[in-house]
Each structure stands twice: as C-alpha cells, then as structure tokens.
Scaffold this motif. Structure first.
Motif: not given
Ligand SMILES: Nc1ncnc2c1ncn2[C@@H]1O[C@H](COP(=O)(O)OP(=O)(O)OP(=O)(O)O)[C@@H](O)[C@H]1O
Ligand SMILES: [Mg+2]
Length: 369
Positions: A197, A272, A275-276, A300, A305, A313, A318-320, A330-335
């Motif tokens: 992935r 996301n 997950r949060h 949500d 954040i 983000l 980047y992951r918070a 998560g690898s922080g590449i989705g956004l």
């Molecule tokens: N709805 C949310 N509430 C709180 N924090 C969020 C939310 N969406 C994203 N984030 C923060 O933004 C970061 C980056 O999100 P992103 O989708 O890029 O990566 P990821 O979800 O960690 O990994 P991936 O999507 O690659 O599996 C997350 O790691 C999280 O810390």
C-alpha cells in the motif's frame, strides 16, 4: 569556487572595436565632405571678400585651409578615440563584476549547492532582472531538493517498521522460537500488504502531483457521490459504533469530475474521521452549493486537531500523532493524495478544528461543470 576564468578584455576589445569603427566612418565622411565642399566654398568667400586674387595667393590660401582642416581632424579623432577607450573600459569594468558573480553563482548551483544567490547589481533593470530570475531559479531548485530529501528520508522511515516486523518473524521462524501457524502468516501478510500500500500510495501521490494521473471526468451529481461514499463506509462505522449521516442539500449543481477519484478522496476522509472518532460519536458527510460550485464537508465529533498540526496535515507522511497513527496502520499520505486529486479537479481542500477534543472538519470545494 569553480568557473571559467573571466575575460574582461574580450568585452572591452569588442566595445572599443565597435566604437573605433563608428569614429573611422565619421572621420572618412568628414574628410570626403570637407574635400568636396570646403575648397569651393572657401574660394567663393575669398573672392567675395577680396575680389580676384593672384594664383600664388590662391595656392597659399588653399594650403592654409587644408592644414587647418587636417589639424582639426587629427585632434578631434584623437579625442574621440581616447573617449571611446575610456568608455569601453568603464562599461566593461561595471559589467564584468555582475557577470562574473552570475557565472560564479551558476557554477555553485551546478555543484548542487542551491544556496547561492546574487545581490542586485544596481546597474539598471536589465541586470537586476537577470539577478532576480537567477535567485528565483535557485530558490525553486533548493525547495525541490529539500522536498526530495525529506521524501526519501520519510519513505525509508515508513519502510523500516513493517520490514523490522517481517525480519523479526522470519528470524523467529528460522530459529524455531516461533512455530509456523495462522497467526504468524496473518501478521506477515498484513506487513507485506502495508508495504504494498505504501508503494502504491507513493507512486500515486507522485503521479498526481506531477499532473500525470489520468482523470476520466464525467458530469455527475454530487449527491450521488456523497451517498455512494457513505454507503461504502457504513459497515466500518456500524462495526465501531460511530453514527454516519449523509446530507446532500437541494439545488446542487452538477460537477465535472472523475467519480472514482472523488470517491477515493471521500473514502479517505471518512476513514480518517472514523479512525479519530470514538464509539458513540458522529460523522457527517454533507454537500451544499457554494457559489458556482459545490462544497463537500466531512465533520466529526472526535479527537480534533491541535492548531500547530493544521498547516501540515496535507504534507506527505505527516501525522499529528505519529506513534498512535502508525500503530493504527496509517502512513500519513492519505491527505496528500486527497489534496493532489482535488487540485487536479480545480478544487481546494482544507482542514479546520477548534483544538483537541473538539472534532474536526475537512472541506472540499469543487467548481461546477
Ligand atoms: N478527522 C481527523 N481527526 C483528527 N485528526 C485527523 C483527522 N484526519 C486526519 N487527521 C490527522 O492527519 C494526519 C494525516 O492524515 P492522513 O490521512 O494523511 O494520514 P493517515 O490517515 O495517518 O494515513 P493514511 O491515510 O496514509 O493511511 C493523521 O495522521 C491524523 O493525525
Ligand atoms: Mg488517512
């Protein structure tokens, strides 16, 4: 510092040659004009003033005219040549320093040191524009290089975690410490899936950011996209006990979009949010008209954040909360992918949150078709 040696004489010699040519043309024209027009005019004036003169006096007057004209010509030519030499030297001196600086700076950049910059030459808009363009180019190269280095470092870091797990399991199996069994295979399969992935995501984000991702755009109703994304995510939400509401307001204009790619963006935002958001929370996916386009929000009631993370983000990897997010896969590449895909549609995506514990909202604005 490397670079070809300066050739100030080259420029000076060329300038001087050009000016000498102009002076020579001027001098020859002057001589020819004086020879053609001077003596007859001079003689006419003498006749008018003195009447007819003896041939001996006439010859004497002609000689005097020729000598005076010759001396004037020699003196003025010498002065012009001296001025030309001085001007050539001065211009060359003033031009050679910024040109040499430019050459040095370019040579520095060529060695891979992108910090080289040129000071404005202060010799007028043309050279300042050259210095400005050079500095812009060097800054762009420097930014690209920084991104490239960080991307490589981050990618290596992301690869290490699953690889370390696979290593440990293989070693345990080889040493007989760990017995082969379903649990072991599941863990190995999960780690290779994570690696696959990661590879896919990196390839996708690179292609999207280079504008190389083909979009199969069609005219679609945003309500359909919202409903489809919500229904696809619903089983995961139900399993976790998080409520998912989908709202598509009336009067939404059609948009021109690749439904699969926009669906992928919404799916990522919903994943996301899930997950949060703790069980019992609520996530709302809504579409409203916004000017001539459409605004789609994912809101949500979860973790929220912190303000210092908001601007980052959408950066790659980047992951918070890196430790917790990595543990959840998560690898922080989705956004980053989401932003690239939305930008490819001519839209924008932004994140907002009032802080930890207050939930978060992601807003996509897409232009109407
Ligand atoms: N709805 C949310 N509430 C709180 N924090 C969020 C939310 N969406 C994203 N984030 C923060 O933004 C970061 C980056 O999100 P992103 O989708 O890029 O990566 P990821 O979800 O960690 O990994 P991936 O999507 O690659 O599996 C997350 O790691 C999280 O810390
Ligand atoms: Mg994500």
């Amino acid at each position: 510092m490397t670079g070809s040696p300066p050739h100030p004489r080259g420029l000076a010699a060329r300038l001087l040659t050009a000016q000498l040519l102009v002076i020579a043309v001027g001098a020859v024209t002057l001589v020819l004009a004086a020879l053609a027009a001077g003596p007859p005019l001079f003689r006419a004036h003498v006749t008018m003033a003195l009447g007819s003169v003896s041939p001996a006096l006439q010859r004497h007057l002609d000689d005097a005219f020729a000598t005076a004209a010759g001396i004037a010509l020699v003196i003025s030519t010498a002065a012009a040549v001296a001025a030309a030499a001085a001007v050539s030297l001065l211009i060359t001196r003033r031009l050679s320093r910024p040109l040499r600086d430019l050459g040095d700076a370019a040579a520095t950049v060529a060695t891979g040191d992108y910090t080289a910059r040129m000071a404005p030459a202060g010799l007028g808009p043309e050279l300042d524009a050259v210095a400005g363009a050079f500095n812009t180019m060097a800054a762009a190269l420097q930014a690209t290089e920084t991104t490239r280095r960080r991307l490589l470092a981050d990618a290596a870091h992301e690869l290490r975690t699953p690889l370390a797990t696979i290593d440990a399991y293989l070693e345990g199996l080889a040493d007989g410490i760990r017995a082969p069994g379903q649990e072991t295979w599941d863990i190995l399969a999960a780690q290779t899936a994570r690696l696959r992935r990661l590879a896919d995501d990196i390839a996708l984000v690179s292609r999207a950011e280079e504008g190389q991702l083909p979009l199969h755009k069609v005219t679609v109703a945003p309500a359909g996209l919202v409903t489809a994304a919500a229904e696809a995510a619903r089983p995961g939400y139900d399993a976790r006990g998080v409520r998912l509401a989908a709202q598509a307001g009336a009067g939404l204009p059609d948009i021109s979009a690749d439904p699969d790619r926009i669906g992928q963006v919404l799916t990522g935002l919903l994943a996301n949010a899930l997950r949060h958001t703790p069980p019992g929370g609520c996530v709302t996916l809504a579409a409203q008209p916004a000017g001539p386009g459409v605004r789609i929000t994912v809101t949500d009631t979860g973790d929220g954040i912190a303000a210092e993370h908001l601007p980052h983000l959408f950066e790659r990897f980047y992951r918070a909360d890196a430790a917790r997010a990595a543990a959840r896969g998560g690898s922080g590449i989705g956004l980053t992918i989401a932003r690239a895909l939305v930008a490819a549609h001519g839209g924008t995506i932004t994140a907002a949150s009032a802080g930890p514990g207050t939930g978060a909202r992601f807003t996509i604005v897409l232009p109407a078709s």
